[in-house]
Enzyme design. Structure first.
Site, mmCIF file in Angstrom:
data_model
loop_
_atom_site.group_PDB
_atom_site.id
_atom_site.type_symbol
_atom_site.label_atom_id
_atom_site.label_comp_id
_atom_site.label_asym_id
_atom_site.label_seq_id
_atom_site.Cartn_x
_atom_site.Cartn_y
_atom_site.Cartn_z
ATOM 1 N N SER A 669 44.962 35.580 42.122
ATOM 2 C CA SER A 669 43.259 35.546 41.916
ATOM 3 C C SER A 669 43.099 35.885 39.980
ATOM 4 C CB SER A 669 42.425 37.029 43.065
ATOM 5 O OG SER A 669 40.910 36.628 42.908
ATOM 6 N N ASP A 742 38.839 29.163 51.034
ATOM 7 C CA ASP A 742 38.821 30.146 50.370
ATOM 8 C C ASP A 742 37.206 30.388 50.320
ATOM 9 O OD1 ASP A 742 38.480 32.256 48.338
ATOM 10 O OD2 ASP A 742 40.349 31.116 47.145
ATOM 11 N N HIS A 776 40.771 33.960 51.205
ATOM 12 C CA HIS A 776 41.376 34.341 49.659
ATOM 13 C C HIS A 776 42.202 35.102 50.081
ATOM 14 C CE1 HIS A 776 41.151 34.108 45.534
ATOM 15 N NE2 HIS A 776 40.650 36.163 45.659
#
Length: 809
Positions: A669, A742, A776
């Protein structure tokens, strides 16, 4: 020469083609053994510590589970066949134990390998409800704690699309359940539906809606139809013997909460119009109070569509918000209203005001207190004592107030006024206890309250229990951990007055277990659980928290692991894993909350696996980004980023453990964003691994991470921080991994795809791995094992065997 030619051809095969038809792979056996180790159960304990529910689950889902039907609507991800969140993490077994006998016991009537979720204690904690997901829907089950028996009390007709569909009546004899309506309309197959016209969005002149880049939003009328149908539920009252009666007809029910005395219930429903710009929790809504028998009392709150909040993290809508019940009163509602118009840019003496109103909600509205910064919650005590909290993002400041809820003429006292990022001086959290309504309230001994603190300091973590006199504001330390070879955490209080607390104790090779500690007794420690270490191959790994300084003198730290086959004097390759964090002062940025005595736990995204493959690992390396005063942290983001990385490598190199020419960096991330920037703006690394990141900040123009300024206010910052804008500088091999589904704000899969195209077009060594169905955070076993294989192959080629790769190139 033969070996060199073989290696050269292998490199050509790996990098010479644009795509590879690759099946899911498994990593090296050393990594696989750790990745497949069974998890210890999650525990749910009653407030007295007498009964423990143990929830067992697999470490992973399967790719088949992730491939089930999924609709993404209004910020939700729903399985329209089963009517539960499509990304729900299930437990596959449930057992019971007690503080008298810590041995887990099988529950009668419950089968193993189920898909269980949404566990919820009854108010009296004698029962627990949970859901069981079948291929056709969701059932409601009841667990009798005392008898150790479970039974089904509904058919597979629950609507769990918006979270837990069950709310207990306060007498613990029945539950209010969201049930699929019998007249729900058929869903529209949006892929097959023939459009009847274009989708049109409109912005009125002068009305600003500077929203973050949300994902899974509604896109058209078909989506609106499907969202509405999947949100519709009837409310049914179901007794413990499974008898169901209709309580309210179908509506889009979002929230359900009983008053502490159980005589009233506040129900929040979603209203129209829907929005294509924001998720469902910012759609219009109405909160209505009914009696426990379903009679209308009053509509207490109507919230319009929220698309155009003022700019800033501390922005709020105007009008009443944060409606909730006072937990210390039978039936009193309280709420908050902004005094600054909800706009952080407005300078006012007080930001928020808290009000209350007693049932039946047609009498006097009373002001309770005003907060200097944005209101963040209340811990209720009694008629004369309550604790309130505010905070302000821009200064990282928080206040804790004590106030008299019966007399607003008495000015609140500020107990603590501090930087919430300052962990070394954190006074702790107030202890709560259950009252006559089975609600948690402040645990008071006359005017004295109790605090549980983490106890972080330069010397380590030594949690404490303090006694605080709310009149004099003087504290007395009742207990502080003295463990130096282990780490103790105080989870909760069983009875603060008697000195009984639940604690968790672990060491670097001792799996965390729970105990009852009586702080008034010298040897007052009784075990509650006996979980074994499932990661035996790591239990003897050498681990230490190292401290070092950045070039500007800032203190930094990281957790260093040496290879399992470490030999003194040998130089090893290293992988460094990190995540940047923003601070407003150097003192907080320099603090460390890591301990070499913490259990070594290799979760799916961890770099620790590679100690078994001959690598030094520097995990959780400190990457503070500081902006003091008027300066914002991102004003010098790249400079600080590189300085952090160089300091870390220098520190480990000075210890004599590594070959600094063979160092990799990785992150997930925002850590992926960090990785790409480090490779573009330094020559410190041999390779990088970037998972699920964002690389072009012009695609998140109204702020990202901790950046409040929009692109047009600070274009130089957005451009300077975007690795995409500096793709021509990239020469270091970069492995990009991204879940193709995601759902995180800003980290669209497009970010990795476009960055890969830019790097490939400019001739940089890069590999893009898109994981099907993954969000994610990755969930499927096949995806995670393949991800570990990809990372291992990349590190072996470009880091461990860097010199051979350079020769082949």
């Amino acid at each position: 020469m033969k070996h060199f030619l073989t290696f050269f051809l292998l490199c050509f095969v790996i990098t010479g083609y644009a795509q590879e038809n690759l099946m899911y792979q498994k990593p090296h056996k050393n990594i696989l053994e750790l990745a497949e180790a069974p998890l210890a159960p999650i525990i749910r304990m009653d407030s007295k510590g007498e009964h423990i529910v143990l929830l067992y689950r697999s470490s992973y889902k399967t790719i088949e589970e992730l491939s089930e039907t999924e609709l993404r609507l209004g910020g939700l991800r729903i399985n329209p066949v089963t009517n539960i969140g499509s990304r729900t993490r299930y437990y596959n077994d449930v057992k019971l134990s007690s503080k008298k006998d810590g041995t887990p016991k099988i529950i009668s009537g419950l089968e193993a390998d189920g898909r269980y979720a949404n566990f919820s204690w009854s108010p009296n904690q004698e029962y627990m409800t949970f859901t069981k997901t079948l291929n056709t829907g969701v059932e409601l089950w009841l667990l009798d704690i005392k008898n150790g028996e479970a039974k089904k009390i509904s058919e597979a007709n629950l609507n769990a699309n918006m979270g837990n569909p069950v709310t207990w009546f306060k007498d613990s004899n029945a539950v209010l359940v969201k049930i699929l309506p019998g007249n729900r309309k058929a869903l529209i197959n949006t892929k097959e539906a023939v459009p009847t016209g274009p989708t049109v969005s409109v912005s009125e002149a002068g009305v600003k809606a500077q929203n973050r880049t949300y994902q899974d939003l509604l896109k058209n009328k078909n989506d609106e139809h499907n969202f509405e149908q999947l949100s519709l539920s009837e409310l049914h009252k179901i007794t413990l013997d499974g008898k169901a009666t209709l309580w309210k007809k179908a509506d889009m029910y979002r929230g359900v909460s009983f008053s502490p005395d159980g005589n009233y219930i506040m129900i929040t429903t979603i209203k129209k119009p829907f929005s294509y710009l924001v998720p469902y929790h910012r759609f219009p809504s109405e909160s209505v109070v009914y009696t426990a028998t379903g009679d209308l009392v009053k509509s207490v709150l109507e919230v319009p569509l929220i698309e155009d909040l003022p700019k800033g993290f501390m922005a709020e809508r105007t009008g009443k918000r944060d409606f909730d019940w006072r937990s210390d009163k039978p039936a009193t509602l309280y709420w908050v209203e902004a005094l600054d118009g909800g706009d952080p840019a407005n300078e006012v003496p007080f930001r928020d005001e808290v009000f209350q109103q007693d049932a039946p909600f047609n009498g006097k509205v009373t002001s309770l207190l005003k907060t200097k910064d944005r209101f963040r919650g209340i811990t209720w005590g009694d008629d004369n004592i309550a604790i309130a909290y505010d905070n302000w993002w821009n200064t990282r400041n928080t206040r804790t107030y004590v106030f008299n809820p019966s007399n607003s003429n008495v000015a609140p006292k500020v107990l603590f006024d501090r930087n919430y990022q300052d962990r070394y001086n954190d006074p702790g959290k107030f202890v709560s206890t259950k009252n006559q309504f089975n609600e948690y309230v402040l645990d008071l001994n006359k005017n004295t309250a109790y605090l549980i603190g983490d106890g972080y300091s330069e010397a380590g973590k030594f949690p404490f229990v303090d006694e605080l006199n709310l009149n004099t504001q003087k504290t007395k330390r009742l207990y502080q951990s003295k463990l130096t070879d282990k780490v103790e955490s105080i989870s909760t209080a069983l009875d603060a007055k008697a000195g009984e607390f639940i604690v968790r104790i672990e060491s670097k090779n001792e799996y965390p277990n729970y105990y009852i500690r009586n702080i008034k007794k010298r040897n007052g420690l009784k075990p509650l659980t006996q979980f074994e270490n499932p990661f035996k191959s790591l239990q003897n790994v050498k681990k230490e928290v190292i401290s070092y300084k950045r070039a500007d003198g800032l203190d930094l730290s990281g957790t260093l692991y040496l290879p399992t086959d470490y030999e003194a004097g040998k130089k090893y390759p290293m992988i460094m894993w990190a995540y940047p964090r923003e601070y407003k002062d150097k003192n907080s940025a320099a603090q460390s909350t890591s301990s070499s005595n913490e259990f070594t736990y290799p979760y799916y995204g961890s770099p620790i696996y590679w100690v078994t493959r001959g690598y030094v690992v520097l995990d959780d390396a400190a990457f503070p980004i500081i902006g003091e005063g008027d300066e914002q942290p991102n004003d010098t983001f790249r400079t600080q980023l590189v300085a952090n990385a160089k300091a870390a490598i220098d520190a480990v190199d000075d210890l004599g453990y590594i070959d600094r020419e063979r160092v990799a960096v990785g992150g997930h991330s925002y850590g992926a964003f960090m990785t790409a920037n480090l490779l573009a703006h330094s020559n410190l690394f041999a390779a990088g691994i970037a998972r699920s990141g964002a690389y072009n900040r012009t695609l998140t123009p109204f702020g990202f991470q901790s950046e409040e300024r929009n692109y047009w206010e600070a274009p130089e910052i957005y451009n300077a921080m975007s690795p995409f804008m500096h793709a021509d500088k990239m020469k270091t091999p970069l492995l990009l991994i991204h879940g193709e589904a995601d759902n995180n704000s800003g980290t669209y899969p497009l970010q990795s795809e476009r960055y890969f195209n830019a790097l490939k077009g400019l001739g940089a060594p890069v590999r893009l791995v898109m994981l099907p169905r993954e969000s994610h955070g990755y969930a499927a076993k096949e995806s995670i094992l393949h991800m570990l294989w990809e990372q291992d192959q990349w590190l072996e080629k470009y880091v461990k065997n860097k010199n051979a790769t350079d020769t082949a190139d």
